[in-house]
Motif scaffolding. Structure first.
Motif, mmCIF file in Angstrom:
data_model
loop_
_atom_site.group_PDB
_atom_site.id
_atom_site.type_symbol
_atom_site.label_atom_id
_atom_site.label_comp_id
_atom_site.label_asym_id
_atom_site.label_seq_id
_atom_site.Cartn_x
_atom_site.Cartn_y
_atom_site.Cartn_z
ATOM 1 N N THR A 16 28.204 35.575 36.191
ATOM 2 C CA THR A 16 27.999 36.709 35.292
ATOM 3 C C THR A 16 29.316 37.405 34.987
ATOM 4 O O THR A 16 29.578 37.756 33.828
ATOM 5 C CB THR A 16 27.007 37.716 35.917
ATOM 6 N N MET A 17 30.154 37.591 35.996
ATOM 7 C CA MET A 17 31.418 38.304 35.789
ATOM 8 C C MET A 17 32.332 37.570 34.814
ATOM 9 O O MET A 17 32.907 38.187 33.919
ATOM 10 C CB MET A 17 32.122 38.550 37.120
ATOM 11 N N VAL A 18 32.470 36.254 34.969
ATOM 12 C CA VAL A 18 33.370 35.531 34.068
ATOM 13 C C VAL A 18 32.792 35.393 32.662
ATOM 14 O O VAL A 18 33.546 35.228 31.696
ATOM 15 C CB VAL A 18 33.790 34.150 34.628
ATOM 16 N N LYS A 19 31.472 35.485 32.534
ATOM 17 C CA LYS A 19 30.853 35.442 31.211
ATOM 18 C C LYS A 19 30.848 36.811 30.539
ATOM 19 O O LYS A 19 30.779 36.895 29.319
ATOM 20 C CB LYS A 19 29.418 34.933 31.311
ATOM 21 N N THR A 20 30.919 37.878 31.325
ATOM 22 C CA THR A 20 30.851 39.233 30.807
ATOM 23 C C THR A 20 32.145 39.679 30.147
ATOM 24 O O THR A 20 32.126 40.340 29.116
ATOM 25 C CB THR A 20 30.523 40.225 31.942
ATOM 26 N N ALA A 21 33.265 39.352 30.754
ATOM 27 C CA ALA A 21 34.545 39.882 30.292
ATOM 28 C C ALA A 21 35.637 38.843 30.502
ATOM 29 O O ALA A 21 35.432 37.825 31.170
ATOM 30 C CB ALA A 21 34.874 41.163 31.061
ATOM 31 N N ASN A 22 36.789 39.134 29.962
ATOM 32 C CA ASN A 22 37.935 38.240 30.090
ATOM 33 C C ASN A 22 38.570 38.417 31.474
ATOM 34 O O ASN A 22 39.586 39.090 31.629
ATOM 35 C CB ASN A 22 38.958 38.521 28.988
ATOM 36 N N VAL A 23 37.918 37.833 32.481
ATOM 37 C CA VAL A 23 38.413 37.871 33.857
ATOM 38 C C VAL A 23 38.467 36.438 34.387
ATOM 39 O O VAL A 23 37.819 35.546 33.853
ATOM 40 C CB VAL A 23 37.531 38.737 34.786
ATOM 41 N N GLN A 24 39.258 36.253 35.429
ATOM 42 C CA GLN A 24 39.374 34.946 36.056
ATOM 43 C C GLN A 24 38.788 35.029 37.458
ATOM 44 O O GLN A 24 39.027 36.006 38.174
ATOM 45 C CB GLN A 24 40.851 34.510 36.166
ATOM 46 N N LEU A 25 38.050 34.010 37.841
ATOM 47 C CA LEU A 25 37.510 33.962 39.197
ATOM 48 C C LEU A 25 38.659 33.660 40.145
ATOM 49 O O LEU A 25 39.288 32.610 40.065
ATOM 50 C CB LEU A 25 36.420 32.894 39.307
ATOM 51 N N PHE A 26 38.950 34.612 41.014
ATOM 52 C CA PHE A 26 40.047 34.470 41.973
ATOM 53 C C PHE A 26 39.595 33.653 43.168
ATOM 54 O O PHE A 26 40.281 32.753 43.603
ATOM 55 C CB PHE A 26 40.522 35.868 42.399
ATOM 56 N N ASP A 27 38.380 33.970 43.686
ATOM 57 C CA ASP A 27 37.881 33.220 44.837
ATOM 58 C C ASP A 27 36.465 33.649 45.184
ATOM 59 O O ASP A 27 36.027 34.733 44.825
ATOM 60 C CB ASP A 27 38.776 33.458 46.051
ATOM 61 N N LEU A 28 35.773 32.766 45.881
ATOM 62 C CA LEU A 28 34.550 33.112 46.601
ATOM 63 C C LEU A 28 34.955 33.081 48.065
ATOM 64 O O LEU A 28 35.348 32.037 48.580
ATOM 65 C CB LEU A 28 33.441 32.095 46.347
ATOM 66 N N ASP A 29 34.888 34.208 48.720
ATOM 67 C CA ASP A 29 35.339 34.327 50.105
ATOM 68 C C ASP A 29 34.129 34.385 51.022
ATOM 69 O O ASP A 29 33.293 35.277 50.903
ATOM 70 C CB ASP A 29 36.192 35.589 50.261
ATOM 71 N N PHE A 30 34.023 33.414 51.932
ATOM 72 C CA PHE A 30 32.931 33.361 52.896
ATOM 73 C C PHE A 30 33.314 34.207 54.104
ATOM 74 O O PHE A 30 34.063 33.755 54.971
ATOM 75 C CB PHE A 30 32.642 31.906 53.283
ATOM 76 N N VAL A 31 32.810 35.435 54.146
ATOM 77 C CA VAL A 31 33.188 36.394 55.170
ATOM 78 C C VAL A 31 32.576 36.015 56.514
ATOM 79 O O VAL A 31 33.225 36.079 57.545
ATOM 80 C CB VAL A 31 32.758 37.827 54.759
ATOM 81 N N GLY A 32 31.322 35.616 56.508
ATOM 82 C CA GLY A 32 30.600 35.264 57.722
ATOM 83 C C GLY A 32 29.267 35.981 57.761
ATOM 84 O O GLY A 32 29.040 36.943 57.016
ATOM 85 N N SER A 33 28.374 35.512 58.618
ATOM 86 C CA SER A 33 27.028 36.093 58.751
ATOM 87 C C SER A 33 26.305 36.172 57.414
ATOM 88 O O SER A 33 25.549 37.105 57.157
ATOM 89 C CB SER A 33 27.106 37.483 59.388
ATOM 90 N N GLY A 34 26.552 35.197 56.557
ATOM 91 C CA GLY A 34 25.875 35.150 55.267
ATOM 92 C C GLY A 34 26.485 36.030 54.197
ATOM 93 O O GLY A 34 25.969 36.111 53.088
ATOM 94 N N ILE A 35 27.584 36.695 54.492
ATOM 95 C CA ILE A 35 28.226 37.590 53.523
ATOM 96 C C ILE A 35 29.285 36.807 52.757
ATOM 97 O O ILE A 35 30.129 36.138 53.335
ATOM 98 C CB ILE A 35 28.842 38.812 54.226
ATOM 99 N N VAL A 36 29.201 36.924 51.424
ATOM 100 C CA VAL A 36 30.124 36.219 50.537
ATOM 101 C C VAL A 36 30.639 37.207 49.498
ATOM 102 O O VAL A 36 29.871 37.983 48.931
ATOM 103 C CB VAL A 36 29.434 35.038 49.823
ATOM 104 N N SER A 37 31.949 37.167 49.244
ATOM 105 C CA SER A 37 32.564 38.025 48.224
ATOM 106 C C SER A 37 33.009 37.183 47.047
ATOM 107 O O SER A 37 33.688 36.175 47.227
ATOM 108 C CB SER A 37 33.786 38.752 48.795
ATOM 109 N N ALA A 38 32.627 37.614 45.865
ATOM 110 C CA ALA A 38 33.116 37.003 44.631
ATOM 111 C C ALA A 38 34.219 37.914 44.105
ATOM 112 O O ALA A 38 33.994 39.106 43.867
ATOM 113 C CB ALA A 38 31.998 36.883 43.604
ATOM 114 N N ILE A 39 35.423 37.363 43.974
ATOM 115 C CA ILE A 39 36.586 38.162 43.607
ATOM 116 C C ILE A 39 37.118 37.684 42.265
ATOM 117 O O ILE A 39 37.350 36.488 42.073
ATOM 118 C CB ILE A 39 37.685 38.046 44.681
ATOM 119 N N VAL A 40 37.302 38.624 41.332
ATOM 120 C CA VAL A 40 37.854 38.311 40.023
ATOM 121 C C VAL A 40 39.120 39.124 39.794
ATOM 122 O O VAL A 40 39.358 40.137 40.457
ATOM 123 C CB VAL A 40 36.841 38.581 38.878
ATOM 124 N N SER A 41 39.915 38.668 38.833
ATOM 125 C CA SER A 41 41.117 39.413 38.458
ATOM 126 C C SER A 41 41.204 39.468 36.942
ATOM 127 O O SER A 41 40.586 38.671 36.238
ATOM 128 C CB SER A 41 42.368 38.752 39.045
#
Length: 86
Positions: A16-41
């Motif tokens: 959704t983020m990359v389709k919404t605006a002119n941003v680049q997917l920086f990373d999907l970070d697997f934090v642990g315990s099922g927590i995941v961060s989607a990071i854009v720039s």
């Protein structure tokens, strides 16, 4: 960034983020315990819009732990993020 308690929700937020605006997917970070961060720039306004839409999408699928936009992060912060992601 959008942090969720679900890989599927994080992937959907990233899409959704990359389709919404002119941003680049920086990373999907697997934090642990099922927590995941989607990071854009990109430009601040674009990132704000992308993160808000990503949060709304992810909330439909799973728990959103947090969202955050860091306008023009300092070089030292970029270094820390890159180390965490590695």
């Amino acid at each position: 960034m959008v942090e969720t308690r679900s890989l599927v929700a994080a992937i959907q937020a990233a899409d959704t983020m990359v389709k919404t605006a002119n941003v680049q997917l920086f990373d999907l970070d697997f934090v642990g315990s099922g927590i995941v961060s989607a990071i854009v720039s990109g430009e601040v306004a674009a990132v704000k819009a992308a993160v808000e839409n990503g949060r709304e999408t992810a909330e439909q699928l799973a728990e959103v732990i947090s969202t955050n936009v860091i306008p023009r992060p300092h070089d030292e912060v970029d270094k820390v993020v890159e180390k965490v992601i590695e």
